[in-house]
Design an enzyme around this catalytic site. Structure first.
Site, PDB file in Angstrom:
ATOM      1  N   LYS A 125       0.882  -1.179   0.000  1.00  0.00           N
ATOM      2  CA  LYS A 125       0.000   0.000   0.000  1.00  0.00           C
ATOM      3  C   LYS A 125       0.912   1.219   0.000  1.00  0.00           C
ATOM      4  O   LYS A 125       1.656   1.458   0.956  1.00  0.00           O
ATOM      5  CB  LYS A 125      -0.899  -0.005   1.235  1.00  0.00           C
ATOM      6  CG  LYS A 125      -1.793   1.219   1.296  1.00  0.00           C
ATOM      7  CD  LYS A 125      -2.872   1.085   2.347  1.00  0.00           C
ATOM      8  CE  LYS A 125      -3.733   2.333   2.333  1.00  0.00           C
ATOM      9  NZ  LYS A 125      -3.527   3.182   3.502  1.00  0.00           N
ATOM     10  N   GLY A 186      -8.020   9.608   9.533  1.00  0.00           N
ATOM     11  CA  GLY A 186      -8.251   9.670  10.979  1.00  0.00           C
ATOM     12  C   GLY A 186      -9.272  10.706  11.406  1.00  0.00           C
ATOM     13  O   GLY A 186      -9.531  10.872  12.590  1.00  0.00           O
ATOM     14  N   ALA A 212      -9.780   6.699   3.478  1.00  0.00           N
ATOM     15  CA  ALA A 212      -9.541   7.437   4.728  1.00  0.00           C
ATOM     16  C   ALA A 212     -10.731   8.292   5.105  1.00  0.00           C
ATOM     17  O   ALA A 212     -11.468   8.767   4.240  1.00  0.00           O
ATOM     18  CB  ALA A 212      -8.298   8.308   4.581  1.00  0.00           C
ATOM     19  N   GLY A 213     -10.890   8.475   6.396  1.00  0.00           N
ATOM     20  CA  GLY A 213     -11.888   9.413   6.902  1.00  0.00           C
ATOM     21  C   GLY A 213     -13.235   8.792   7.221  1.00  0.00           C
ATOM     22  O   GLY A 213     -14.140   9.483   7.683  1.00  0.00           O
ATOM     23  N   ASN A 234      -9.516   2.171   9.702  1.00  0.00           N
ATOM     24  CA  ASN A 234      -8.613   1.908  10.830  1.00  0.00           C
ATOM     25  C   ASN A 234      -9.071   2.660  12.079  1.00  0.00           C
ATOM     26  O   ASN A 234      -9.597   2.074  13.014  1.00  0.00           O
ATOM     27  CB  ASN A 234      -7.175   2.295  10.455  1.00  0.00           C
ATOM     28  CG  ASN A 234      -6.163   1.900  11.532  1.00  0.00           C
ATOM     29  OD1 ASN A 234      -6.518   1.473  12.624  1.00  0.00           O
ATOM     30  ND2 ASN A 234      -4.906   2.030  11.242  1.00  0.00           N
ATOM     31  N   THR A 235      -8.918   3.991  12.062  1.00  0.00           N
ATOM     32  CA  THR A 235      -9.166   4.777  13.279  1.00  0.00           C
ATOM     33  C   THR A 235     -10.534   4.512  13.887  1.00  0.00           C
ATOM     34  O   THR A 235     -10.662   4.309  15.095  1.00  0.00           O
ATOM     35  CB  THR A 235      -9.037   6.284  12.961  1.00  0.00           C
ATOM     36  OG1 THR A 235      -7.739   6.525  12.445  1.00  0.00           O
ATOM     37  CG2 THR A 235      -9.245   7.123  14.206  1.00  0.00           C
TER      38      THR A 235
END
Lengths: 283, 370
Positions: A125, A186, A212-213, A234-235
């Site tokens: 990645k 994040g 993301a986000g 993830n976050t």
């Protein structure tokens, strides 16, 4: 009597229904294909920010993910007991090393090569984020690195801003996917780049993974409803009050969004549609 | 353009007066604003914000968890030398203090480093007094060359150097620079640093600029708490951090919170900072800088450190020895300051885990630089 128009419409829905896999089989019949490899799950997970390896392991299992990304900066490739690598069972998950922390193409390429030399495989990645504050990807360096890594035989999954032209350029140099951000990494803000991601999806010949986000299962569902091929989270899972329960919630969000997409969402209308058309008499 | 040019636009006394006169309304406005700025910081470090400490702490916790997750990085300092040509009035290494002085040879530094590595650390901070005749650039590069295979990350907290020296250190594998301004009040600074190269306020103030120009990945700031009004120091520290974020946008900014502790020479801090104020400062800076690394040393007590873990701290030292040779050598060399948290690193890591955080020993890789 059923008029031909309605007959066609009904047949269309029957076709859609037959494409939509039955319960328990849905993933088998609707695989995510990346670089010729098939995955049942469309949810990719990151391994940062978890409070312990045990919770991370349980969250990965609960999410039923099959692709797990690991920051090379966080792991000790020489240590078989590394607290992240030892938890990611490579018989169960595809390990996707990421180049998080790289500021330019040279650094990213170097990290990818090291990971491959240490036995982490060909998949990478690609993250080139020169600004440590918002961690936004550098389009120019990302493209440069992708071109080099593809030529060296890597399967490259680049993290990018939601830029449709960049996505096409990355596709042209051989990237296996494109991974546009929904909002800054994040941030949990959801899909703030919707217009651009829609264009990326429309134009893409490789899988589009919204990266993301995504802060809530509904965000993941939204991305999938838009036609994204997968999402990476993830976050939102790692810092949830109950990461394992949140992993399950995201799994369901991804599945619901995908099924909604396959079922064919109704068009959003600005005005109400009359159930008794005024021009129906003309037929 | 350097930071001093920007700093000149603000007068210490005016900033102090502004902060001391902030009202509860100002604090509430800052806390309800969608984005924090320097003006909001002035409210949050004001006396009027003390009743809002719990709310600030809760927010600092949430913001940090969102950005960094439930992890605390650990590092250890390696003191190379306590020789010093300065006479900082608060420091154990003050050249006028009659103490045992020692500069480790590169080989001795390697022995220390191995001891630190055995404790589990993978991030190391090289520290020395201002002794450029002993702690020379070739000496430093030879130490870094020896340590490089052991540590994925090497930072320095030594005397300010010029840009080309920093570039040389980066080439050898140093990725982080820490330099505390000690005080942003020029008068207080001069009183506290009467002799030596350190008496030059500008030279020190512009050190992060030189580090940024050289290309350090991490640049660490700090004000020595206790020398001047901490509320005003916080403002200038924040101004400095904002300046660096604009000018060196590829560097990660960290902020440390060194609070004056007893040391040889028995210096009494003229403006002591209480625990409540310490927490207020920490939370206010976290709310202005959600992405900055906030570092806590072993100057603070175990009790306070343990309770600060969920409050915004992202990195801690542990098991620190602040005298050269302290990890692996028989030495009588004087320490820079008395360590308040003497617990071994594995105990600190256990406490971190018990608080629901992961103790992270490695969050960097030498491969980024080479």
């Amino acid at each position: 009597m059923i008029c031909p128009f309605w007959l066609h419409l009904r047949l269309f829905f029957v076709q859609i229904a037959s494409m939509t896999p039955r319960k328990g089989e849905r993933n088998m019949n609707d695989p995510l294909m990346i670089a010729g490899r098939s995955f049942r799950s469309r949810l990719l997970l990151g391994t940062g920010k978890f409070s312990s390896s045990r919770i991370m392991r349980d969250a990965l299992a609960a999410s039923e993910t099959e692709i797990v990304t690991v920051a090379l900066r966080r792991v000790d490739l020489a240590d078989p007991g590394d607290n992240i690598l030892s938890v990611v069972d490579t018989n169960r998950y595809l390990l996707l090393p990421n180049t998080s922390g790289a500021r330019d193409a040279g650094e990213a390429v170097r990290l990818a090569r090291l990971a491959r030399a240490a036995g982490c495989g060909e998949w990478v990645k690609l993250e080139v984020t020169p600004d440590p504050q918002y961690l936004l990807p550098d389009p120019i360096e990302t493209l440069k690195a992708a071109e080099i890594l593809v030529k060296e035989g890597f399967v490259v999954l680049p993290y990018i801003g939601a830029d449709p032209i960049l996505a096409k350029r990355l596709e042209e140099v051989g990237s296996a996917t494109v991974m546009p951000l929904g909002s800054p990494i994040g941030s949990n803000q959801g899909i703030k780049t919707r217009v651009s991601i829609e264009i990326i999806i429309e134009k893409a010949n490789v899988p589009v993974v919204v990266d993301a986000g995504l802060g809530a299962p509904s965000h993941a569902a939204e991305a999938m409803e838009m036609g994204a091929d997968a999402v990476l989270v993830n976050t939102a899972i790692a810092v949830a009050g109950d990461p394992v329960a949140m992993a399950v919630a995201f799994k369901k969000g991804v599945e619901a969004g995908r099924e909604g997409f396959l079922a064919g969402l109704g068009r959003t209308r600005g005005v109400a549609e009359a159930s008794s058309p005024l021009t129906g008499f003309l037929r | 353009m350097c930071f001093y040019d920007e700093m000149k636009g603000y007068h210490w006394d005016s900033v102090e007066s502004e902060i001391m006169n902030r009202s509860r309304d100002d604090v509430e406005k800052a806390l309800t604003s969608s984005s924090m700025n320097l003006d909001g910081l002035m409210s949050l470090v004001s006396p009027a914000a003390e009743p809002y400490l719990e709310e600030m702490a809760q927010r600092a916790h949430q913001v940090t968890q969102q950005r960094f997750g439930r992890v605390i990085s650990l590092f250890a300092p390696l003191y190379l030398s306590n020789e010093c040509t300065n006479s900082c009035v608060y420091c154990g290494f003050n050249m006028t203090n009659r103490i045992d002085r020692l500069t480790l040879t590169a080989e001795e530094a390697l022995v220390e480093a191995r001891a630190i590595r055995r404790l589990g650390f993978q991030h190391i901070l090289l520290v020395s007094g201002e002794a450029p005749h002993l702690v020379t650039l070739p000496y430093l590069t030879s130490v870094v060359d020896l340590l490089r295979p052991l540590f994925p990350s090497i930072s320095i907290e030594i005397y300010p150097m010029d840009t080309s020296s920093y570039e040389e250190l980066i080439k050898h594998g140093v990725d982080g620079l820490i330099v505390y301004q000690e005080s942003y009040n020029e008068d207080v600074y001069k009183q506290c640093h009467p002799r030596g190269r350190k008496s030059d306020f500008h030279w020190r103030l512009e050190t992060p600029d030189r580090g940024g120009n050289a290309g350090f990945r991490r640049i660490g700031l700090g004000a020595l708490l206790g020398l001047a009004n901490w509320r005003v120091e916080a403002f200038f520290l924040a101004l400095h951090a904002q300046y660096l974020l604009r000018h060196f946008w590829k560097s990660f900014i960290t902020i440390s919170f060194p609070r004056l502790r007893p040391a040889a020479g028995a210096f009494e801090p003229p403006c002591p900072v209480s625990d409540v104020q310490f927490v207020q400062l920490l939370a206010a800076l976290r709310l202005l800088f959600p992405d900055a690394g906030l570092i806590l040393s072993t100057r603070e007590s175990p009790y306070l450190r343990d309770h600060l873990i969920p409050l915004g701290i992202t990195s801690m030292s542990a098991g620190s020895r602040t005298e050269p040779g302290g990890y692996a050598h028989e030495t009588h060399a004087e320490a820079q300051f008395a360590v308040a948290d003497e617990r071994p690193p594995e105990i600190v890591a256990e406490v971190i885990r018990s608080k629901g955080y992961e103790a992270v020993w490695k969050d960097w890789d030498a491969a980024f630089l080479h």
